[in-house]
Each structure stands twice: as structure tokens, then as C-alpha cells.
Design an enzyme around this catalytic site. Structure first.
Site, PDB file in Angstrom:
ATOM      1  N   CYS A 103     -52.118 110.995   7.175  1.00 36.44           N
ATOM      2  CA  CYS A 103     -52.419 109.571   7.387  1.00 36.44           C
ATOM      3  C   CYS A 103     -51.648 108.723   6.373  1.00 36.44           C
ATOM      4  O   CYS A 103     -51.082 109.237   5.398  1.00 36.44           O
ATOM      5  CB  CYS A 103     -53.922 109.317   7.289  1.00 36.44           C
ATOM      6  SG  CYS A 103     -54.547 109.245   5.595  1.00 36.44           S
TER       7      CYS A 103
ATOM      8  N   GLU B 204     -55.477 116.295   2.195  1.00 34.61           N
ATOM      9  CA  GLU B 204     -54.327 116.177   1.297  1.00 34.61           C
ATOM     10  C   GLU B 204     -54.754 115.616  -0.054  1.00 34.61           C
ATOM     11  O   GLU B 204     -54.346 116.094  -1.106  1.00 34.61           O
ATOM     12  CB  GLU B 204     -53.255 115.249   1.910  1.00 34.61           C
ATOM     13  CG  GLU B 204     -52.686 115.724   3.235  1.00 34.61           C
ATOM     14  CD  GLU B 204     -53.462 115.205   4.436  1.00 34.61           C
ATOM     15  OE1 GLU B 204     -54.714 115.132   4.374  1.00 34.61           O
ATOM     16  OE2 GLU B 204     -52.821 114.884   5.447  1.00 34.61           O
TER      17      GLU B 204
ATOM     18  N   GLU C 260     -66.230 114.736   4.749  1.00 35.72           N
ATOM     19  CA  GLU C 260     -66.724 113.488   5.335  1.00 35.72           C
ATOM     20  C   GLU C 260     -68.054 113.077   4.704  1.00 35.72           C
ATOM     21  O   GLU C 260     -68.611 113.779   3.860  1.00 35.72           O
ATOM     22  CB  GLU C 260     -66.843 113.674   6.861  1.00 35.72           C
ATOM     23  CG  GLU C 260     -65.472 113.967   7.456  1.00 35.72           C
ATOM     24  CD  GLU C 260     -65.451 114.034   8.973  1.00 35.72           C
ATOM     25  OE1 GLU C 260     -66.542 114.142   9.603  1.00 35.72           O
ATOM     26  OE2 GLU C 260     -64.333 113.986   9.532  1.00 35.72           O
TER      27      GLU C 260
HETATM   28  N1  THU Z   1     -57.871 113.651   8.041  1.00 31.67           N
HETATM   29  C1  THU Z   1     -57.331 114.360   7.010  1.00 31.67           C
HETATM   30  O1  THU Z   1     -58.026 115.135   6.338  1.00 31.67           O
HETATM   31  N2  THU Z   1     -56.013 114.177   6.735  1.00 31.67           N
HETATM   32  C2  THU Z   1     -55.182 113.341   7.427  1.00 31.67           C
HETATM   33  O2  THU Z   1     -54.064 113.100   7.008  1.00 31.67           O
HETATM   34  C3  THU Z   1     -55.641 112.779   8.705  1.00 31.67           C
HETATM   35  C4  THU Z   1     -57.123 112.701   8.850  1.00 31.67           C
HETATM   36  C5  THU Z   1     -59.305 113.822   8.335  1.00 31.67           C
HETATM   37  C6  THU Z   1     -60.139 112.633   7.949  1.00 31.67           C
HETATM   38  C7  THU Z   1     -61.330 112.788   8.865  1.00 31.67           C
HETATM   39  O3  THU Z   1     -62.281 113.634   8.245  1.00 31.67           O
HETATM   40  C8  THU Z   1     -60.780 113.502  10.085  1.00 31.67           C
HETATM   41  O4  THU Z   1     -59.517 114.003   9.721  1.00 31.67           O
HETATM   42  C9  THU Z   1     -60.620 112.605  11.290  1.00 31.67           C
HETATM   43  O5  THU Z   1     -59.900 111.461  10.977  1.00 31.67           O
END
Ligand code: THU
Length: 138
Positions: free
Chosen positions: A94, A57, A46
Site C-alpha cells: 500500500c 510490511e 488488525e
Molecule cells: N495489508 C497489508 O498488510 N499490506 C499491504 O501493503 C496492503 C494491505 C493488509 C491491511 C489489512 O489488514 C488487509 O491487508 C486488507 O487491507
């Protein structure tokens, strides 16, 4: 011997332990297994400028590209991806990650069910009628 879905999830859980997720407190880990059997892992990273967050991913995929040359196509084709969110069961990829997973031919997606059991899904089920490199035509 073929790695079991549960083993891939364990590796994804280990990867989630490396996450940098101070804002969401939602650590995620992913493992991609290539057609040649090589594996790469990634975690979410982040940023104080929230929109720059990199998902687990896509982190695994950029590592894979950085560490392969493309001379061996199988080394850049994803067979399976396993994803673990330490605070979510299941943790589905996502939309942005689905599209990037699509680019490299991902066939199967493995996440944890409610009780931690592996849920194995075909990629087609997660992103039907998708757009990919072949659709750009010749
Ligand atoms: N996140 C992922 O790393 N992969 C996904 O497919 C869904 C979301 C992370 C992004 C963010 O740091 C946290 O999960 C909350 O959205």
C-alpha cells in the site's frame, strides 16, 4: 548463497500464516532482507478500531528497528522486500508502506504473479520521485 526470490516469497507466505486479520480475512506476510543479510518478517495486525490496522510490511520494519541499534548502518538498510497476500496475486504494498519502505532504502520489491511466480520490481518503479531522509537537507 543468495536467497532466491521464490524462497523469500515462501518465507513471506509463512509470515502471512501468523496474520491477525479477522475483519478483512485478508492475511498478508512480508519479509525484509537487509544489506547485511539479516531477515525480518511481519504480518498484518488488525483492530476493532479499523484504522489502527498495521500492515505486514510496517510490522516487519518496526521489528527490525527494535532489534538493531543503528551502529551498523547496513543492518538498517533494506535490500529486498517480499510480500504475499494469501488472497491476492499479486499483493502490492500500500502507499503508506511504500513510504516507510522508502525510509530504509528499499531497492527491490518481490510479489507473486498470477501463477505464483516471482515478480521482481525495482522500488523506484513503485514510488518514483519519492521524498526521503536526504531531502530534508542539512
Ligand atoms: N495489508 C497489508 O498488510 N499490506 C499491504 O501493503 C496492503 C494491505 C493488509 C491491511 C489489512 O489488514 C488487509 O491487508 C486488507 O487491507
Amino acid at each position: 548463497m543468495k536467497t532466491s526470490p521464490l524462497e523469500l516469497l515462501e518465507a513471506a507466505r509463512d509470515a502471512a500464516g501468523h496474520a491477525y486479520a479477522p475483519y478483512s480475512q485478508f492475511p498478508v506476510g512480508a519479509v525484509i532482507e537487509m544489506q547485511d543479510g539479516t531477515r525480518y518478517d511481519g504480518c498484518n495486525v488488525e483492530n476493532a478500531s479499523y484504522g489502527l490496522t498495521l500492515c505486514a510490511e510496517r510490522n516487519a520494519i518496526t521489528t527490525m528497528i527494535a532489534q538493531t541499534t543503528g551502529t551498523n548502518p547496513a543492518a538498517r538498510r533494506i535490500k529486498r522486500v517480499a510480500i504475499v497476500g494469501l488472497k491476492a496475486k499479486p499483493c502490492w504494498p500500500c502507499g503508506a508502506c511504500r513510504q516507510v519502505l522508502r525510509e530504509f532504502g528499499t531497492q527491490e520489491v518481490i510479489v507473486e504473479g498470477d501463477g505464483g511466480e516471482p515478480l521482481v520490481t525495482s522500488f523506484e518503479e513503485l514510488l518514483p520521485h519519492s521524498f526521503g531522509p536526504e531531502d530534508l537537507g542539512s
